[in-house]
Design a protein around this motif. Sequence first.
Motif, short mmCIF file in Angstrom:
data_model
loop_
_atom_site.label_atom_id
_atom_site.label_comp_id
_atom_site.label_asym_id
_atom_site.label_seq_id
_atom_site.Cartn_x
_atom_site.Cartn_y
_atom_site.Cartn_z
N ALA A 76 0.82 -1.21 0.00
CA ALA A 76 0.00 0.00 0.00
C ALA A 76 0.85 1.26 0.00
O ALA A 76 0.57 2.20 0.74
N PRO A 77 1.88 1.34 -0.84
CA PRO A 77 2.72 2.54 -0.85
C PRO A 77 1.98 3.77 -1.35
O PRO A 77 2.35 4.90 -1.02
N GLY A 78 0.93 3.55 -2.12
CA GLY A 78 0.20 4.67 -2.70
C GLY A 78 -0.47 5.58 -1.70
O GLY A 78 -0.79 6.73 -2.03
N LEU A 79 -0.71 5.10 -0.47
CA LEU A 79 -1.35 5.94 0.52
C LEU A 79 -0.56 7.21 0.80
O LEU A 79 -1.11 8.21 1.27
N ALA A 80 0.74 7.17 0.52
CA ALA A 80 1.59 8.34 0.75
C ALA A 80 2.07 8.95 -0.56
O ALA A 80 3.20 9.41 -0.66
N HIS A 81 1.20 8.97 -1.55
CA HIS A 81 1.52 9.62 -2.83
C HIS A 81 0.48 10.70 -3.12
O HIS A 81 -0.72 10.49 -2.89
N PRO A 82 0.89 11.85 -3.64
CA PRO A 82 -0.07 12.93 -3.90
C PRO A 82 -1.20 12.54 -4.84
O PRO A 82 -2.28 13.13 -4.80
N ALA A 98 8.00 -2.56 -2.62
CA ALA A 98 6.58 -2.37 -2.85
C ALA A 98 6.06 -3.55 -3.66
O ALA A 98 6.56 -3.82 -4.75
N LEU A 99 5.07 -4.25 -3.12
CA LEU A 99 4.41 -5.33 -3.85
C LEU A 99 3.23 -4.74 -4.61
O LEU A 99 2.41 -4.02 -4.04
N VAL A 100 3.13 -5.06 -5.90
CA VAL A 100 2.08 -4.48 -6.74
C VAL A 100 1.29 -5.60 -7.41
O VAL A 100 1.68 -6.10 -8.47
N LEU A 110 -6.06 -0.58 -4.75
CA LEU A 110 -4.80 0.18 -4.65
C LEU A 110 -4.20 0.29 -6.05
O LEU A 110 -3.66 -0.68 -6.57
N ALA A 111 -4.31 1.45 -6.66
CA ALA A 111 -3.92 1.66 -8.06
C ALA A 111 -2.44 1.37 -8.27
O ALA A 111 -1.57 1.90 -7.57
N ALA A 112 -2.15 0.51 -9.25
CA ALA A 112 -0.78 0.07 -9.50
C ALA A 112 0.14 1.22 -9.90
O ALA A 112 1.28 1.29 -9.45
N GLY A 113 -0.34 2.12 -10.76
CA GLY A 113 0.50 3.22 -11.21
C GLY A 113 0.92 4.13 -10.07
O GLY A 113 2.09 4.54 -9.99
N VAL A 114 0.00 4.43 -9.19
CA VAL A 114 0.30 5.27 -8.04
C VAL A 114 1.26 4.55 -7.09
O VAL A 114 2.18 5.15 -6.52
N ALA A 115 1.06 3.23 -6.94
CA ALA A 115 1.95 2.45 -6.08
C ALA A 115 3.38 2.49 -6.59
O ALA A 115 4.32 2.69 -5.82
N ARG A 116 3.56 2.31 -7.89
CA ARG A 116 4.91 2.33 -8.46
C ARG A 116 5.55 3.72 -8.29
O ARG A 116 6.73 3.83 -7.95
N ALA A 117 4.78 4.75 -8.54
CA ALA A 117 5.30 6.12 -8.42
C ALA A 117 5.69 6.44 -6.99
O ALA A 117 6.72 7.07 -6.72
N VAL A 155 10.39 -2.53 -6.59
CA VAL A 155 9.01 -2.91 -6.91
C VAL A 155 8.98 -4.35 -7.37
O VAL A 155 9.81 -4.77 -8.19
N ALA A 156 8.03 -5.11 -6.85
CA ALA A 156 7.81 -6.49 -7.28
C ALA A 156 6.39 -6.61 -7.81
O ALA A 156 5.42 -6.36 -7.08
N GLU A 157 6.26 -6.94 -9.08
CA GLU A 157 4.95 -7.11 -9.69
C GLU A 157 4.41 -8.50 -9.35
O GLU A 157 5.09 -9.51 -9.56
#
Length: 247
Positions: free
Chosen positions: A97-103, A191-193, A200-207, A216-218
Amino acid sequence: MTVVLVHGVPETPSVWDPLRAALRRQDVRAVRLPGFGCPRPGGFGATKEEYVAWLAAELESMGVDEVDLVGHDWGGGLVVRLVSLQPELVRSWVTDAPGLAHPGFRWHDVARLWQAAGAGEQFFEQIVALPVEARAEAFAGIGVPQEHAVAMVREVDAVMGGCILDLYRSAVHVAEEWSPAFTDIPVPGLALVPSEDPYLAAGVARASAARAGAAVAELTGLGHWWMLQDPAAGAARLEKFWSEVAK
């Protein structure tokens, strides 16, 4: 050295049981969030920052030299915040869930329902009132593997529901509040995607992982509950990461 697993919503530590069985490591602990299959402590507001503080205290109380921290769903969010504030508490960290801390993060529809006064309360009142079989069918409909759905829903009660509502309502602006500190984390991260995760949007997670300096691990073909769908694949990817950290 200890692996610490942090579950999400609406779950308990049992969500990790299949993955733990697949891991070769024996130094594994799965913590239980306050109010999730256990009483809610007196005076505990169940806000996102209170859960982060609780997790930090849990790690500090374990008395181990090195922690490999792994979080799923909201557990993954707590990992993100903890390593933003106190990276010295861990040797490595993993989150889905890395995306929780992305704008660019935006809450999914169910989260927005829980954040709405009245609607969230009605949701959990209806869920708790359903027979276990009907609840399990509803959970299977949102991606929980059928064979695990009954065990998961048995632990959902009014206490957990109240904590979930308070947690989500404290996090309406989580991206705005958490993104500034989630950059260039000085300890190794992954980051697991899952490719099929609708929440949890994959693009936001990667960014977000890129901003934090994490690998990043897909997880191709897996969804939100990847640790239940293919625990062997999840365990293999975690062990690969830990072996790289140890070099």
